[in-house]
Write a protein that holds these residues in place. Structure first.
Motif, PDB file in Angstrom:
ATOM      1  N   ARG A   1       1.081  -1.612  -0.236  1.00 13.16           N
ATOM      2  CA  ARG A   1       0.186   0.231   0.264  1.00 13.16           C
ATOM      3  C   ARG A   1       1.055   1.115   0.013  1.00 13.16           C
ATOM      4  O   ARG A   1       1.880   1.372   0.688  1.00 13.16           O
ATOM      5  CB  ARG A   1      -0.484   0.110   1.627  1.00 13.16           C
ATOM      6  CG  ARG A   1      -2.057  -1.246   1.004  1.00 13.16           C
ATOM      7  CD  ARG A   1      -2.720  -0.781   2.375  1.00 13.16           C
ATOM      8  NE  ARG A   1      -4.123  -1.974   2.834  1.00 13.16           N
ATOM      9  CZ  ARG A   1      -5.212  -1.694   2.094  1.00 13.16           C
ATOM     10  NH1 ARG A   1      -5.584  -0.447   1.516  1.00 13.16           N
ATOM     11  NH2 ARG A   1      -5.843  -2.758   1.703  1.00 13.16           N
TER      12      ARG A   1
ATOM     13  N   ASP B   1      -3.347   3.215  -0.068  1.00 13.81           N
ATOM     14  CA  ASP B   1      -3.740   3.497  -1.033  1.00 13.81           C
ATOM     15  C   ASP B   1      -3.115   1.939  -1.692  1.00 13.81           C
ATOM     16  O   ASP B   1      -1.601   1.642  -1.676  1.00 13.81           O
ATOM     17  CB  ASP B   1      -3.591   4.233  -2.169  1.00 13.81           C
ATOM     18  CG  ASP B   1      -4.857   5.570  -1.989  1.00 13.81           C
ATOM     19  OD1 ASP B   1      -5.541   5.149  -1.056  1.00 13.81           O
ATOM     20  OD2 ASP B   1      -4.265   6.392  -1.782  1.00 13.81           O
ATOM     21  N   LYS B   2      -3.497   0.740  -1.912  1.00  9.78           N
ATOM     22  CA  LYS B   2      -3.584  -0.434  -2.395  1.00  9.78           C
ATOM     23  C   LYS B   2      -3.636  -0.383  -3.507  1.00  9.78           C
ATOM     24  O   LYS B   2      -3.654   0.524  -4.609  1.00  9.78           O
ATOM     25  CB  LYS B   2      -4.414  -1.613  -2.389  1.00  9.78           C
ATOM     26  CG  LYS B   2      -3.797  -2.972  -2.560  1.00  9.78           C
ATOM     27  CD  LYS B   2      -5.175  -3.707  -2.532  1.00  9.78           C
ATOM     28  CE  LYS B   2      -5.201  -4.438  -1.217  1.00  9.78           C
ATOM     29  NZ  LYS B   2      -6.521  -5.734  -1.261  1.00  9.78           N
TER      30      LYS B   2
END
Length: 120
Positions: A29, A33-34
């Motif tokens: 991440r 956010d991935k």
């Protein structure tokens, strides 16, 4: 800089191809956010959360590198924000049980187990 290159330079993975698999496999991440691509750009100040087999690494990017250097050089590239591993509780197995990975009981251990259980 590409995230897979940075992971390899920072010695998070052993090879660049493993860094690509880690990044594209959804185990990394970037700032929460991935990411799904190994070509995602990383810059100074970004926070990476990396899920490896049995650990979670939280690394804050402090610098960029131009080559893959030694381990002490790689440690200068990031600040480790990972929580410390939880200390194992003072766990004592019940009599007759052994710790995982302790191997086979010895003859002496078996005698103790049998005398405790009352198996004569």
């Amino acid at each position: 800089m590409r995230i897979d290159k940075w992971l390899w330079y920072a010695r998070v993975t052993k090879s660049r191809s493993l860094a690509q698999k880690l990044a594209s496999g959804g185990s990394v991440r970037l700032n929460g956010d991935k990411i799904s691509s190994a070509s995602k750009a990383v810059k100074v100040g970004d926070v990476l959360t990396i899920t490896k087999e049995r650990q979670i690494l939280i690394l804050k990017v402090k610098a960029m590198a131009t080559r893959r250097g030694s381990y002490p050089e790689a440690c200068l590239l990031y600040e480790d924000l990972s929580p410390p591993p939880s200390p194992k509780a003072d766990f004592r197995p019940a009599p007759g049980q052994r710790d995982a990975g302790a191997g086979r009981p010895t003859k002496r251990d078996r005698r103790r187990i049998h005398s405790f259980l009352g198996d004569d």
